[in-house]
Each structure stands twice: as C-alpha cells, then as structure tokens.
Scaffold this motif. Structure first.
Motif, PDB file in Angstrom:
ATOM      1  N   SER A  36      -4.944   6.587  11.378  1.00 10.00           N
ATOM      2  CA  SER A  36      -4.281   5.586  12.225  1.00 10.00           C
ATOM      3  C   SER A  36      -5.015   4.246  12.207  1.00 10.00           C
ATOM      4  O   SER A  36      -4.403   3.179  12.227  1.00 10.00           O
ATOM      5  N   GLY A  37      -6.369   4.278  12.166  1.00 10.93           N
ATOM      6  CA  GLY A  37      -7.137   3.032  12.159  1.00 10.93           C
ATOM      7  C   GLY A  37      -6.858   2.204  10.918  1.00 10.93           C
ATOM      8  O   GLY A  37      -6.621   0.987  11.002  1.00 10.93           O
ATOM      9  N   SER A  38      -6.874   2.838   9.749  1.00 11.86           N
ATOM     10  CA  SER A  38      -6.609   2.127   8.498  1.00 11.86           C
ATOM     11  C   SER A  38      -5.172   1.618   8.442  1.00 11.86           C
ATOM     12  O   SER A  38      -4.895   0.514   7.964  1.00 11.86           O
ATOM     13  N   PRO A  60       2.861  -4.203   3.695  1.00  9.25           N
ATOM     14  CA  PRO A  60       3.821  -3.114   3.900  1.00  9.25           C
ATOM     15  C   PRO A  60       3.281  -1.795   3.341  1.00  9.25           C
ATOM     16  O   PRO A  60       2.583  -1.776   2.328  1.00  9.25           O
ATOM     17  N   VAL A  61       3.631  -0.691   4.010  1.00  7.28           N
ATOM     18  CA  VAL A  61       3.128   0.633   3.640  1.00  7.28           C
ATOM     19  C   VAL A  61       4.299   1.543   3.279  1.00  7.28           C
ATOM     20  O   VAL A  61       5.292   1.608   4.004  1.00  7.28           O
ATOM     21  N   ILE A  62       4.157   2.234   2.142  1.00  7.63           N
ATOM     22  CA  ILE A  62       5.088   3.301   1.766  1.00  7.63           C
ATOM     23  C   ILE A  62       4.353   4.625   1.926  1.00  7.63           C
ATOM     24  O   ILE A  62       3.288   4.829   1.341  1.00  7.63           O
ATOM     25  N   LEU A  63       4.894   5.521   2.761  1.00  6.83           N
ATOM     26  CA  LEU A  63       4.363   6.876   2.856  1.00  6.83           C
ATOM     27  C   LEU A  63       5.032   7.711   1.776  1.00  6.83           C
ATOM     28  O   LEU A  63       6.265   7.775   1.696  1.00  6.83           O
ATOM     29  N   TYR A  64       4.216   8.334   0.933  1.00  7.04           N
ATOM     30  CA  TYR A  64       4.767   9.088  -0.185  1.00  7.04           C
ATOM     31  C   TYR A  64       4.343  10.551  -0.089  1.00  7.04           C
ATOM     32  O   TYR A  64       3.179  10.856   0.169  1.00  7.04           O
ATOM     33  N   ASP A  65       5.334  11.448  -0.230  1.00  8.29           N
ATOM     34  CA  ASP A  65       5.102  12.884  -0.299  1.00  8.29           C
ATOM     35  C   ASP A  65       4.815  13.494   1.071  1.00  8.29           C
ATOM     36  O   ASP A  65       5.326  14.556   1.398  1.00  8.29           O
ATOM     37  N   ARG A  66       4.018  12.821   1.911  1.00  5.49           N
ATOM     38  CA  ARG A  66       3.657  13.368   3.224  1.00  5.49           C
ATOM     39  C   ARG A  66       3.909  12.348   4.325  1.00  5.49           C
ATOM     40  O   ARG A  66       3.905  11.147   4.077  1.00  5.49           O
ATOM     41  N   LYS A  67       4.093  12.855   5.527  1.00  2.00           N
ATOM     42  CA  LYS A  67       4.415  12.002   6.676  1.00  2.00           C
ATOM     43  C   LYS A  67       3.214  11.896   7.619  1.00  2.00           C
ATOM     44  O   LYS A  67       2.267  12.663   7.542  1.00  2.00           O
ATOM     45  N   MET A  68       3.283  10.902   8.510  1.00  8.31           N
ATOM     46  CA  MET A  68       2.250  10.722   9.525  1.00  8.31           C
ATOM     47  C   MET A  68       2.910  10.474  10.871  1.00  8.31           C
ATOM     48  O   MET A  68       4.046   9.990  10.944  1.00  8.31           O
ATOM     49  N   ASN A  69       2.173  10.781  11.933  1.00  9.59           N
ATOM     50  CA  ASN A  69       2.668  10.552  13.284  1.00  9.59           C
ATOM     51  C   ASN A  69       2.256   9.169  13.782  1.00  9.59           C
ATOM     52  O   ASN A  69       1.145   8.708  13.539  1.00  9.59           O
ATOM     53  N   ASP A  70       3.156   8.510  14.491  1.00  5.22           N
ATOM     54  CA  ASP A  70       2.865   7.252  15.201  1.00  5.22           C
ATOM     55  C   ASP A  70       2.286   6.185  14.277  1.00  5.22           C
ATOM     56  O   ASP A  70       1.292   5.527  14.600  1.00  5.22           O
ATOM     57  N   ARG A  84      -4.865  -1.456  10.452  1.00  6.55           N
ATOM     58  CA  ARG A  84      -5.428  -2.607   9.773  1.00  6.55           C
ATOM     59  C   ARG A  84      -4.444  -3.162   8.732  1.00  6.55           C
ATOM     60  O   ARG A  84      -4.283  -4.366   8.595  1.00  6.55           O
ATOM     61  N   ALA A  85      -3.779  -2.271   8.003  1.00  4.84           N
ATOM     62  CA  ALA A  85      -2.779  -2.723   7.031  1.00  4.84           C
ATOM     63  C   ALA A  85      -1.651  -3.471   7.731  1.00  4.84           C
ATOM     64  O   ALA A  85      -1.154  -4.495   7.243  1.00  4.84           O
ATOM     65  N   GLN A  86      -1.261  -2.963   8.890  1.00  7.91           N
ATOM     66  CA  GLN A  86      -0.201  -3.624   9.660  1.00  7.91           C
ATOM     67  C   GLN A  86      -0.646  -5.016  10.105  1.00  7.91           C
ATOM     68  O   GLN A  86       0.127  -5.986  10.018  1.00  7.91           O
ATOM     69  N   ASP A  87      -1.890  -5.139  10.571  1.00  6.68           N
ATOM     70  CA  ASP A  87      -2.399  -6.444  11.004  1.00  6.68           C
ATOM     71  C   ASP A  87      -2.483  -7.430   9.842  1.00  6.68           C
ATOM     72  O   ASP A  87      -2.328  -8.647  10.026  1.00  6.68           O
ATOM     73  N   MET A  88      -2.728  -6.917   8.621  1.00  8.50           N
ATOM     74  CA  MET A  88      -2.833  -7.778   7.445  1.00  8.50           C
ATOM     75  C   MET A  88      -1.469  -8.058   6.812  1.00  8.50           C
ATOM     76  O   MET A  88      -1.387  -8.668   5.743  1.00  8.50           O
ATOM     77  N   LYS A  89      -0.371  -7.565   7.461  1.00  7.06           N
ATOM     78  CA  LYS A  89       0.990  -7.777   6.964  1.00  7.06           C
ATOM     79  C   LYS A  89       1.202  -7.144   5.595  1.00  7.06           C
ATOM     80  O   LYS A  89       1.975  -7.645   4.768  1.00  7.06           O
ATOM     81  N   LEU A 103       0.847  -1.195   0.000  1.00  5.04           N
ATOM     82  CA  LEU A 103       0.000   0.000   0.000  1.00  5.04           C
ATOM     83  C   LEU A 103       0.886   1.250   0.000  1.00  5.04           C
ATOM     84  O   LEU A 103       1.803   1.377   0.807  1.00  5.04           O
ATOM     85  N   ILE A 104       0.577   2.167  -0.931  1.00  4.99           N
ATOM     86  CA  ILE A 104       1.255   3.469  -0.982  1.00  4.99           C
ATOM     87  C   ILE A 104       0.237   4.523  -0.577  1.00  4.99           C
ATOM     88  O   ILE A 104      -0.855   4.592  -1.146  1.00  4.99           O
ATOM     89  N   VAL A 105       0.603   5.378   0.405  1.00  5.15           N
ATOM     90  CA  VAL A 105      -0.339   6.358   0.943  1.00  5.15           C
ATOM     91  C   VAL A 105       0.292   7.747   0.937  1.00  5.15           C
ATOM     92  O   VAL A 105       1.408   7.936   1.422  1.00  5.15           O
ATOM     93  N   SER A 106      -0.451   8.724   0.361  1.00  9.39           N
ATOM     94  CA  SER A 106      -0.134  10.141   0.540  1.00  9.39           C
ATOM     95  C   SER A 106      -1.190  10.706   1.481  1.00  9.39           C
ATOM     96  O   SER A 106      -2.291  11.076   1.049  1.00  9.39           O
ATOM     97  N   PRO A 107      -0.927  10.746   2.784  1.00 15.41           N
ATOM     98  CA  PRO A 107      -1.970  11.101   3.764  1.00 15.41           C
ATOM     99  C   PRO A 107      -2.397  12.563   3.659  1.00 15.41           C
ATOM    100  O   PRO A 107      -1.578  13.436   3.363  1.00 15.41           O
ATOM    101  N   ASN A 108      -3.670  12.790   3.906  1.00 16.58           N
ATOM    102  CA  ASN A 108      -4.196  14.154   3.877  1.00 16.58           C
ATOM    103  C   ASN A 108      -3.571  15.004   4.979  1.00 16.58           C
ATOM    104  O   ASN A 108      -3.186  16.145   4.747  1.00 16.58           O
ATOM    105  N   GLN A 109      -3.456  14.432   6.200  1.00 16.76           N
ATOM    106  CA  GLN A 109      -2.859  15.134   7.325  1.00 16.76           C
ATOM    107  C   GLN A 109      -1.976  14.150   8.105  1.00 16.76           C
ATOM    108  O   GLN A 109      -2.011  12.944   7.866  1.00 16.76           O
ATOM    109  N   VAL A 110      -1.201  14.710   9.037  1.00 19.17           N
ATOM    110  CA  VAL A 110      -0.294  13.860   9.814  1.00 19.17           C
ATOM    111  C   VAL A 110      -1.061  12.931  10.746  1.00 19.17           C
ATOM    112  O   VAL A 110      -0.527  11.944  11.240  1.00 19.17           O
ATOM    113  N   LYS A 111      -2.341  13.262  11.017  1.00 19.36           N
ATOM    114  CA  LYS A 111      -3.194  12.406  11.837  1.00 19.36           C
ATOM    115  C   LYS A 111      -4.478  12.115  11.072  1.00 19.36           C
ATOM    116  O   LYS A 111      -4.828  12.798  10.126  1.00 19.36           O
ATOM    117  N   GLY A 112      -5.215  11.090  11.484  1.00 18.88           N
ATOM    118  CA  GLY A 112      -6.517  10.839  10.891  1.00 18.88           C
ATOM    119  C   GLY A 112      -6.671   9.499  10.208  1.00 18.88           C
ATOM    120  O   GLY A 112      -7.785   9.094   9.895  1.00 18.88           O
TER     121      GLY A 112
END
Length: 535
Positions: free
Chosen positions: A97-99, A109-119, A102-107, A86-95
């Motif tokens: 976390s639930g999704s 891997p996530v690439i954050l692209y262009d923007r960062k997220m907290n925790d 879920r990706a982490q539980d399903m194993k 999964l590649i994600v460009s998050p709208n904000q640094v928070k918001g």
C-alpha cells in the motif's frame, strides 16, 4: 497464440517502414513481478518481444522472491528512475500500500496484472478469472471421478488472490456432488518443492484413499505426485491417483508436456498475453479509450489436445525467433545506414511476412476447427455416459423399491395368516408404544434419514427396537399404508417443498430427498402428484 503472432508481425513491418531514423519520446514502463517462476519467464519473454514492435517503449523489470518487503523496495527504486506507467503483479492482496500510494502521488498510472490488491487505486486490471478457472477444474474433476471420490487440494501462496479465488471456485464446483470430498488441504508457494511439503502435511493427518489431487498450479501438483509415487501411490489403494494443475505452460517440462506425457490428466490454461499487456499500457499513456477490467480467456488442456497445442506453440516460437533475429538485423542496418537499401530490405521483408502471415492464418483456422470438433465430441461423450449412468441408477433404484413392495405384500399375507390361525394371541403392549407416540417416532426416524438413498425399513425397525413384522403391522393398522409407501410419500412431499426454491435444480432436489437417479425421481413425482416437477 497465432493471433498474437500475426499482430506482432504486422506491427513489426510498420515499425520497420516508418521508424527509420526517428528518435521520438520513449514511454518508460516499470514492471514489478512478485517472483520469477516458469510462468513469469514466459511473460518476460513476451514483454520483450512486444517491445520490439513499439520503438517508443522502454521497459524496466524487477523480480521479487515472493517477498512483500523486497517488492516494495523494488517498486520505489523503479519510481525513482522516472516512470510513465507502472505494472505490478503483487505478491499478496496486502503489503504494497505504501509504494502504491507513492505512485499515486507521483501521478504514475498503475496496471495490476494477474493478481489483485485491496484498497489500492489503479488505472486498469488484466488477468484471467481465477475463480472461473478453479470452478472449471472442479467440474472437470467431478466428471473424471463420476461424482464420487476423495480429493486432496494443494493451494497457492497464502494471501494471494489467485490462491483464494481458485480454491473458492474449485470448492463451489464440487459442492454440487455430495459424494465428492476434499479430504485434505494445504498451501504451498507455487514451487514444486512446496507442493511436495504440502502433500506431506496432508498425509500427517489423513491416511485414507485419495482419488485425485488438484494443485493451484502445475508445479505444486507435480510435487504432490512425487510424494505419493514415493509411497507407492498410497500402498494398497485400488485406483491410480489423478492429478490436475493450472498454468499449462507450453515450454519444455511445462504443464502441456506433463499432460501429454500423462503426469497430469489436465491443466487449466492461465494465459500470459504480454503483447496485450503492452497494448493496454500504451492506450493509457496515449489517452486512448480502454477497458478498466480486462479478463483473459482460458480453457483446459487434456491428453487429447496437448500435442496439437504444443505443435502450434513451437511454430509460434520458431517465428518469434525469426522476429528477434530480424529485430537485431534491422537495428544493425539502421546504425550503418538510413538509405534506400534499408527501405528495399524492409519491402522484401514485408512481402515475406505477408506470405507467412497468410499461411499461418489458414493453418490457425484449421487447427481451431479441429480443436472445436474434438471438444464437441468429448462433450457429447460425457453427456452420453452421464445419461447411461443415470439410467442405470434409476433401474437399480426402481428394482429396489419393487423388491421392498413385494416383501411388504408377502409380509402382509403372512401376517394375516398368523392372525387367522392365532386369534387369541394378544400383542404385548410393552413392546410397542402408544398409537400417537409410535407414529410420531416412526415419522421422526424417517425424516431424520430422508436424504439417505440407502434408507430401508430394517434401518427404522432397528432404531425403534421392534421387528420388521411388528413395525409393518402397527404402521399398516394406523395409517392403512405400508412403511415403504410412507417413506416414498414423505420424500416426495419434502421434494415438493424444496422445488419452491428456484435456485435448486431438479437433480439437487432429488439427491436431497434420497433419490440417487434424477430420472427415477421425476417418474415417481409424476405418479404421485400427477404432474412433472416444476410443471
């Protein structure tokens, strides 16, 4: 761009020659974009083009309308389809976390692209250094305004990491220039209309002159320009307002064209690099070594190099169109027949591609050399102009001090004559404080205004409620030095203390003790202490 195009061509040829009739497992990559702006359209096209050269990749995209809730739902839908990455460009640094959990539980891997997220746990990050871009644009703004002027800033979407980092980088850059002020700041949502609204918000509480507008992206800077233009670029203002942005998209009506046409004086390149993003994803999926933090390079587009970059981009786009046509042609041929005819066509294609690729390499090297030479010349010109400005400031400041000293000398002679001619005239004790109180008050007035380059003896005499003659006579009798001499010595002594801090440059110290020209400060420091600063 040429590097990307060359890599894609080579990959395309290899895929053509080796992929006939093969139906291997496809990696399914989900891509969640926070919005669908011009910049993200450009990224989408690059991702599609990159997928042409990787037959084992299937990409699935979703675009939220700058809405955290919508983006979270879209990510859940993508995960439900069965993703390998999964590649994600998050709208904000928070918001989200639930999704992300879920990706982490399903194993997945996530690439954050262009923007960062907290925790959030992620496999890798790819994007440009937004703080560095903001800092680079701040330095450019300072150079254009020659270190003095009023700036309005249009920030990006509140809560997004690019908006925070670009603002901080820009603010840190102009802190070094005391005469540069951010007179207004308001936030938009990356769209042109929001830039116009933000500019209108600034004008509600600030009606003074504006020399430059910095937008966190090009579209918002253009929105601000429309507002100021409708008001006659601020009626009565002497200088034309300058506009800076970020993104520098080479598309029609994009940042590069706006710089070329003079609507913006410059734009910071915020690269998309969709091919590198797919390459990173495949390294993770194939278990190959990869970097967790991938920072993309950037630069500034100005009127001098915009046209060259646009010509280069059009050549790349033309070749990309050929690639798309060839991709469709190859697909049809593979569906019709997997015979030697296919191999013959591929070999002809390979020969043509190699020939074009070699021409492009030569062309790209020439363009690169021309750009480097242009940038070097511009840099040399800026350095020369700064040196001339510093020399002029030093000359003016030295002449001012010489005039002050000549005036004190004349005053000294005049005062002595008055004393000789009127020996019995007593000085009114009520006008001047006692000895210690007088000197303490005088030195306190000097220290309070030590950082002002326009500090004069008249300013101090007015504040102490005595005439310049009285001030001169009293200070001279108590300290055996003129007020001008004491002011200069206090400045140099304070400078000597500040120079103990290695984080402060000589120029910064000079400005803090009231010298407007660092070169003149160095001269006075050497004459007083017998050595250069920090020697």
């Amino acid at each position: 761009m040429m590097k990307m195009f060359g890599a894609l061509f080579v990959t395309f040829v290899c895929a053509t020659l080796m992929g006939c009739g093969s139906h291997e497992h496809k990696y399914v990559i989900g891509i969640s974009q926070c919005s669908l702006t011009d910049w993200r359209y450009q990224l989408k096209d690059e991702l599609v083009l990159a997928s042409y050269f990787n037959e084992d990749v299937e990409i699935r995209m979703a675009f939220a309308d700058d809405d955290d809730v919508q983006q979270s739902r879209q990510i859940d839908s993508l995960l439900n389809t069965g993703l390998d990455l999964l590649i994600v460009s998050p709208n904000q640094v928070k918001g989200l976390s639930g999704s992300m959990k879920r990706a982490q539980d399903m194993k997945v891997p996530v690439i954050l692209y262009d923007r960062k997220m907290n925790d959030v746990e992620f496999a890798a990050f790819m994007g440009a250094d937004n703080y560095a871009i903001g800092n680079m644009m701040g330095e450019f703004a300072a150079a254009q305004l020659k270190g003095k002027g009023n700036i309005a800033e249009i920030g990006g979407l509140k809560g997004s990491s690019p908006a925070k980092e670009r603002h901080q980088g820009f603010a840190d850059a102009i802190k070094k220039y005391p005469d540069l002020k951010i007179v207004g700041y308001a936030e938009g949502d990356w769209k042109e209309e929001s830039g116009a609204k933000a500019m209108e918000e600034i004008l509600k509480y600030y009606d003074g002159p504006i020399d430059l507008v910095f937008g966190d992206n090009d579209r918002m800077a253009l929105g601000a320009r429309k507002v100021l233009s409708s008001r006659g670029q601020l009626d009565g203002q002497e200088n034309e307002v300058l506009y800076l942005g970020v993104d520098a998209l080479p598309i029609s009506d994009g940042g590069m064209e706006n710089v070329r046409d003079g609507l913006l004086i410059a734009s910071g390149i915020y690269p998309t690099c969709g091919d590198e993003l797919i390459e990173l994803a495949l390294k993770i999926l194939r278990g190959e070594p990869y970097e967790k933090n991938n920072v993309l390079e950037t630069s500034i587009v100005t009127k001098e190099n915009a046209n060259v970059l646009l010509l280069q981009y059009r050549e790349v786009q033309k070749r990309a169109g050929y690639i798309a046509k060839m991709h469709n042609l190859v697909g049809k041929i593979k569906d019709e027949s997997e015979t030697r005819a296919m191999l013959s066509i591929a070999m002809c294609l390979f020969t043509g591609v190699v020939f074009v690729f070699l021409i492009l390499i030569i062309h790209a090297n020439r363009i690169k050399d021309c750009l480097n030479e242009e940038l070097r010349q511009k840099n040399d010109e800026l350095i020369r102009k700064n040196e001339e400005l510093d020399a002029e400031k030093a000359r003016v400041e030295q002449q001012r001090d010489q005039l002050e000293e000549q005036r004190d000398q004349l005053l000294d002679a005049t005062t002595q004559t008055l004393i000789e001619n009127q020996p019995t005239e007593p000085e009114k004790s009520a006008e001047i404080p006692q000895k210690n109180e007088f000197m303490e008050k005088f030195l306190s007035c000097v220290d309070e205004k030590l950082d002002s380059p326009t500090l004069s003896v008249e300013d101090i005499s007015q504040e102490m409620c005595v005439s310049r003659v009285q001030l001169y006579r009293k200070v001279k009798s108590l300290a055996q030095k003129s007020p001008v001499e004491i002011i200069r010595e206090r400045r140099l002594q304070r400078a000597s203390e500040l120079l103990q801090d290695p984080s402060l440059s000589i120029s910064e110290v000079a400005y803090r003790v009231g010298f407007s020209a660092p070169s003149y400060f160095t001269k006075c420091y050497k004459e007083f202490f017998g050595k250069n600063p920090r020697s």
